[in-house]
Structure formats: C-alpha cells, structure tokens
Design a protein around this motif. Sequence first.
Motif, PDB file in Angstrom:
ATOM      1  N   ALA A  67      -4.560  58.496  12.166  1.00  0.00           N
ATOM      2  CA  ALA A  67      -4.168  57.195  11.627  1.00  0.00           C
ATOM      3  C   ALA A  67      -5.334  56.212  11.665  1.00  0.00           C
ATOM      4  CB  ALA A  67      -2.970  56.644  12.395  1.00  0.00           C
ATOM      5  N   LYS A  68      -6.131  56.250  12.729  1.00  0.00           N
ATOM      6  CA  LYS A  68      -7.303  55.370  12.807  1.00  0.00           C
ATOM      7  C   LYS A  68      -8.308  55.706  11.707  1.00  0.00           C
ATOM      8  CE  LYS A  68      -7.323  54.397  17.747  1.00  0.00           C
ATOM      9  NZ  LYS A  68      -8.039  54.611  19.013  1.00  0.00           N
ATOM     10  N   THR A  69      -8.490  56.993  11.459  1.00  0.00           N
ATOM     11  CA  THR A  69      -9.409  57.419  10.409  1.00  0.00           C
ATOM     12  C   THR A  69      -8.914  56.945   9.044  1.00  0.00           C
ATOM     13  OG1 THR A  69     -10.025  59.356  11.702  1.00  0.00           O
ATOM     14  CG2 THR A  69     -10.560  59.410   9.368  1.00  0.00           C
ATOM     15  N   LYS A  70      -7.618  57.104   8.795  1.00  0.00           N
ATOM     16  CA  LYS A  70      -7.047  56.639   7.526  1.00  0.00           C
ATOM     17  C   LYS A  70      -7.186  55.125   7.398  1.00  0.00           C
ATOM     18  CE  LYS A  70      -3.652  60.289   6.748  1.00  0.00           C
ATOM     19  NZ  LYS A  70      -2.212  60.594   6.665  1.00  0.00           N
ATOM     20  N   ALA A  71      -7.017  54.404   8.514  1.00  0.00           N
ATOM     21  CA  ALA A  71      -7.148  52.947   8.485  1.00  0.00           C
ATOM     22  C   ALA A  71      -8.577  52.557   8.119  1.00  0.00           C
ATOM     23  CB  ALA A  71      -6.757  52.348   9.826  1.00  0.00           C
ATOM     24  N   ASN A  72      -9.551  53.277   8.650  1.00  0.00           N
ATOM     25  CA  ASN A  72     -10.951  52.974   8.345  1.00  0.00           C
ATOM     26  C   ASN A  72     -11.316  53.298   6.903  1.00  0.00           C
ATOM     27  OD1 ASN A  72     -11.496  52.010  10.909  1.00  0.00           O
ATOM     28  ND2 ASN A  72     -12.151  54.002  11.671  1.00  0.00           N
ATOM     29  N   LEU A  73     -10.627  54.273   6.327  1.00  0.00           N
ATOM     30  CA  LEU A  73     -10.937  54.688   4.970  1.00  0.00           C
ATOM     31  C   LEU A  73      -9.975  54.088   3.927  1.00  0.00           C
ATOM     32  CD1 LEU A  73     -11.612  58.477   5.662  1.00  0.00           C
ATOM     33  CD2 LEU A  73     -13.297  56.655   5.372  1.00  0.00           C
ATOM     34  N   ALA A  74      -9.068  53.226   4.364  1.00  0.00           N
ATOM     35  CA  ALA A  74      -8.043  52.678   3.472  1.00  0.00           C
ATOM     36  C   ALA A  74      -8.660  51.856   2.348  1.00  0.00           C
ATOM     37  CB  ALA A  74      -7.067  51.821   4.265  1.00  0.00           C
ATOM     38  N   SER A  75      -8.031  51.968   1.175  1.00  0.00           N
ATOM     39  CA  SER A  75      -8.535  51.244   0.003  1.00  0.00           C
ATOM     40  C   SER A  75      -7.980  49.820  -0.077  1.00  0.00           C
ATOM     41  CB  SER A  75      -8.188  52.013  -1.272  1.00  0.00           C
ATOM     42  OG  SER A  75      -6.779  52.201  -1.353  1.00  0.00           O
ATOM     43  N   SER A  76      -6.907  49.551   0.654  1.00  0.00           N
ATOM     44  CA  SER A  76      -6.356  48.197   0.646  1.00  0.00           C
ATOM     45  C   SER A  76      -6.084  47.735   2.071  1.00  0.00           C
ATOM     46  CB  SER A  76      -5.070  48.145  -0.178  1.00  0.00           C
ATOM     47  OG  SER A  76      -4.055  48.882   0.476  1.00  0.00           O
ATOM     48  N   ALA A  85      -1.149  50.325  12.735  1.00  0.00           N
ATOM     49  CA  ALA A  85       0.123  50.267  13.467  1.00  0.00           C
ATOM     50  C   ALA A  85       0.567  51.661  13.891  1.00  0.00           C
ATOM     51  CB  ALA A  85       1.189  49.600  12.619  1.00  0.00           C
ATOM     52  N   LYS A  86       0.409  52.642  12.992  1.00  0.00           N
ATOM     53  CA  LYS A  86       0.761  54.032  13.331  1.00  0.00           C
ATOM     54  C   LYS A  86      -0.106  54.530  14.490  1.00  0.00           C
ATOM     55  CE  LYS A  86       2.370  55.635   8.812  1.00  0.00           C
ATOM     56  NZ  LYS A  86       2.083  56.557   7.695  1.00  0.00           N
ATOM     57  N   ALA A  87      -1.388  54.186  14.449  1.00  0.00           N
ATOM     58  CA  ALA A  87      -2.297  54.611  15.512  1.00  0.00           C
ATOM     59  C   ALA A  87      -1.881  54.015  16.846  1.00  0.00           C
ATOM     60  CB  ALA A  87      -3.733  54.204  15.173  1.00  0.00           C
ATOM     61  N   GLU A  88      -1.527  52.729  16.851  1.00  0.00           N
ATOM     62  CA  GLU A  88      -1.088  52.085  18.101  1.00  0.00           C
ATOM     63  C   GLU A  88       0.196  52.714  18.627  1.00  0.00           C
ATOM     64  OE1 GLU A  88      -0.937  47.805  18.123  1.00  0.00           O
ATOM     65  OE2 GLU A  88      -2.737  47.690  16.878  1.00  0.00           O
ATOM     66  N   MET A  89       1.114  53.042  17.719  1.00  0.00           N
ATOM     67  CA  MET A  89       2.371  53.667  18.129  1.00  0.00           C
ATOM     68  C   MET A  89       2.120  55.008  18.800  1.00  0.00           C
ATOM     69  SD  MET A  89       5.594  54.854  15.764  1.00  0.00           S
ATOM     70  CE  MET A  89       4.615  56.140  15.001  1.00  0.00           C
ATOM     71  N   HIS A  90       1.245  55.821  18.207  1.00  0.00           N
ATOM     72  CA  HIS A  90       0.949  57.140  18.786  1.00  0.00           C
ATOM     73  C   HIS A  90       0.189  57.002  20.108  1.00  0.00           C
ATOM     74  CE1 HIS A  90       2.559  59.823  15.807  1.00  0.00           C
ATOM     75  NE2 HIS A  90       1.995  59.125  14.832  1.00  0.00           N
ATOM     76  N   GLU A  91      -0.674  56.011  20.213  1.00  0.00           N
ATOM     77  CA  GLU A  91      -1.392  55.790  21.473  1.00  0.00           C
ATOM     78  C   GLU A  91      -0.416  55.421  22.585  1.00  0.00           C
ATOM     79  OE1 GLU A  91      -4.340  52.888  20.461  1.00  0.00           O
ATOM     80  OE2 GLU A  91      -5.760  54.410  19.764  1.00  0.00           O
ATOM     81  N   MET A  92       0.583  54.608  22.253  1.00  0.00           N
ATOM     82  CA  MET A  92       1.581  54.221  23.258  1.00  0.00           C
ATOM     83  C   MET A  92       2.402  55.430  23.699  1.00  0.00           C
ATOM     84  SD  MET A  92       2.767  50.470  21.804  1.00  0.00           S
ATOM     85  CE  MET A  92       4.433  50.767  22.247  1.00  0.00           C
ATOM     86  N   LYS A  93       2.763  56.300  22.759  1.00  0.00           N
ATOM     87  CA  LYS A  93       3.538  57.488  23.088  1.00  0.00           C
ATOM     88  C   LYS A  93       2.706  58.483  23.889  1.00  0.00           C
ATOM     89  CE  LYS A  93       6.838  57.398  19.308  1.00  0.00           C
ATOM     90  NZ  LYS A  93       7.337  58.119  18.119  1.00  0.00           N
ATOM     91  N   ALA A  94       1.402  58.497  23.677  1.00  0.00           N
ATOM     92  CA  ALA A  94       0.519  59.449  24.369  1.00  0.00           C
ATOM     93  C   ALA A  94       0.334  59.064  25.831  1.00  0.00           C
ATOM     94  CB  ALA A  94      -0.825  59.532  23.673  1.00  0.00           C
ATOM     95  N   SER A  95       0.502  57.807  26.143  1.00  0.00           N
ATOM     96  CA  SER A  95       0.261  57.398  27.544  1.00  0.00           C
ATOM     97  C   SER A  95       1.504  57.340  28.364  1.00  0.00           C
ATOM     98  CB  SER A  95      -0.402  56.034  27.587  1.00  0.00           C
ATOM     99  OG  SER A  95       0.369  55.069  26.888  1.00  0.00           O
TER     100      SER A  95
END
Length: 95
Positions: A67-76, A85-95
């Motif tokens: 998700a972080k990679t997609k956020a960095n490469l996003a066109s908009s 937001a997806k990346a933050e959600m997965h980070e919270m679930k991982a910890s």
Amino acid sequence: MKSGKLLVGLLSGAVAGAVAGILFAPKKGKDTRKAISDKGDDYIKGANKSIHDFTDSINHKVEALKAKTKANLASSKSKEKINEAKAEMHEMKAS
C-alpha cells in the motif's frame, strides 16, 4: 567444543530426570500417559497459535508495504491518501 559437551550433558540430564520422574511417579501409568498426552496437545495448540499469529503479522506487513508503494506511485492525491490509509491499517494490525 565445550559448549557442545555442555549441551549434550544438559539434555541427557533432563531426559534422565524425566524418565526417573515418570518411573517413580505416584500416579498410574494410564493417568500419567493421559497427562503427558494432554500437555503435549496444549503445547501443539500453543505453537500453532504462535505460528498463525506470526504469519498473520508478516502478511499485514507485506500488505502495508504494498500500500505504501502504491501511495508513492499514485497518479492522484485521492489514490495516494487511500493507499496511505490502507498502509496504516495494515501496520496497526501487524503490531
């Protein structure tokens, strides 16, 4: 070499102690075998839960990285915010 001998000595002592404990136990053999079997089942269930939790955590970390990679490469900007937001959600679930 010394640590190898120490490890072998510790393991053989532990095995000898376990065997002596079983042989001189006040319970019947049937009861002792059932107790050993139950305890083994408990350890297996605990190990399976630990493995499941570990793999679940790894999966969430991988998804967060994607998700972080997609956020960095996003066109908009909106796609970038969604993937952050997806990346933050997965980070919270991982910890």
